[in-house]
Design an enzyme around this catalytic site. Structure first.
Site, PDB file in Angstrom:
ATOM      1  N   CYS A  47      -3.467   3.673   9.443  1.00  0.00           N
ATOM      2  CA  CYS A  47      -2.219   3.097   9.949  1.00  0.00           C
ATOM      3  C   CYS A  47      -1.579   3.950  11.034  1.00  0.00           C
ATOM      4  CB  CYS A  47      -1.228   2.899   8.802  1.00  0.00           C
ATOM      5  SG  CYS A  47      -1.797   1.730   7.552  1.00  0.00           S
ATOM      6  N   CYS A  83       7.585   3.880   5.832  1.00  0.00           N
ATOM      7  CA  CYS A  83       6.722   3.627   4.674  1.00  0.00           C
ATOM      8  C   CYS A  83       7.541   3.202   3.464  1.00  0.00           C
ATOM      9  CB  CYS A  83       5.884   4.862   4.347  1.00  0.00           C
ATOM     10  SG  CYS A  83       6.855   6.286   3.805  1.00  0.00           S
ATOM     11  N   CYS A 118       0.836  -1.198   0.000  1.00  0.00           N
ATOM     12  CA  CYS A 118       0.000   0.000   0.000  1.00  0.00           C
ATOM     13  C   CYS A 118       0.874   1.253   0.000  1.00  0.00           C
ATOM     14  CB  CYS A 118      -0.925  -0.008   1.221  1.00  0.00           C
ATOM     15  SG  CYS A 118      -2.190   1.284   1.206  1.00  0.00           S
ATOM     16  N   CYS A 119       1.884   1.272   0.856  1.00  0.00           N
ATOM     17  CA  CYS A 119       2.803   2.406   0.908  1.00  0.00           C
ATOM     18  C   CYS A 119       3.564   2.572  -0.410  1.00  0.00           C
ATOM     19  CB  CYS A 119       3.797   2.226   2.054  1.00  0.00           C
ATOM     20  SG  CYS A 119       3.111   2.452   3.699  1.00  0.00           S
ATOM     21  N   CYS A 141      -1.049   8.122   7.405  1.00  0.00           N
ATOM     22  CA  CYS A 141      -2.408   7.817   6.940  1.00  0.00           C
ATOM     23  C   CYS A 141      -3.262   7.356   8.131  1.00  0.00           C
ATOM     24  CB  CYS A 141      -2.369   6.727   5.875  1.00  0.00           C
ATOM     25  SG  CYS A 141      -1.577   7.258   4.331  1.00  0.00           S
TER      26      CYS A 141
END
Length: 222
Positions: free
Chosen positions: A190, A213, A101-102, A187
């Site tokens: 997280c 990240c 995702c990062c 985010c």
């Protein structure tokens, strides 16, 4: 030499040497200090914000209020996939595979953008994380493409207390989430309040064994 004077000297020297500087800003407290220092020297410096689509509403509101107050050149960097497209294709990656995702939402968009610059200013501090304990004031960043930048960390040796002291003297507001107990803010899905008060990033990706990240783990630092 006090730390503010030292940070200003680092900034001036880097600006004098480079041709195409930029600053990556998450609008956390240390980033706002660096932003303020940079704007004194180069009011038109590009300020890159990683608009992941998952930020707290408070972050967007604060970003826009600060832009109105300081008048900087904001560049929002967006991933190739919208939040809705990504979730439709892969589900909630921040739960199942936060590293991927990062990569999609932060690393790839930033590294694409950094190809256009030769000097990269950050708000990184040694105190933030064990992964940053040996941070240097100046480093070389090498992107996956082979593109090289000078990475400048003006607040490398500052404490959080010193960061907030600067904001107070400069009459700059801070992100309201700090008042709720957050110490490291990324985010929303997280980010939690610190599990260990002595480790500001212990609330990031809590329980997933992740401290970064990926944007500050480019090949030069690995």
């Amino acid at each position: 030499m006090d730390k503010v004077t030292s940070a200003k000297a680092l900034i001036r020297d880097a600006l004098a040497e480079g041709q195409k500087p930029c600053f990556t800003c998450s609008f956390q407290a240390e980033d706002v200090v660096v932003l303020h220092l940079l704007l004194e020297e180069k009011p038109d410096i590009p300020v890159l914000f990683l608009d992941t689509g998952y930020h707290f509403p408070e972050v967007y509101a604060y970003r826009d209020a600060l832009k109105e107050k300081l008048g900087f050149q904001l560049i929002n960097l967006s991933p190739s996939l919208s939040r809705e497209e990504q979730e439709r294709l892969y589900g909630k990656l921040y739960e199942t595979d936060p590293t991927r995702c990062c990569q999609i939402r932060k690393v790839d968009p930033l590294f694409r953008a950094l190809e256009d610059y030769d000097t990269w200013f950050t708000g990184l501090r040694r105190e933030q994380s064990p992964t940053r304990a040996h941070l240097k004031p100046r480093e070389e960043a090498i992107l996956e493409s082979g593109h090289r930048l000078i990475k400048v960390n003006p607040l490398y040796d500052w404490t959080l207390k010193e960061v907030f002291a600067y904001l107070a003297v400069a009459d700059l507001p801070h992100l309201p989430l700090y008042d709720q107990g957050y110490l490291s803010i990324g985010c929303a899905p997280c980010t939690a309040k610190p599990l260990d008060p002595k480790d500001p990033r212990s609330g990031r990706w809590a329980g997933k064994g992740k401290l970064e990240c990926g944007i500050h783990l480019h090949p030069k630092e690995e």
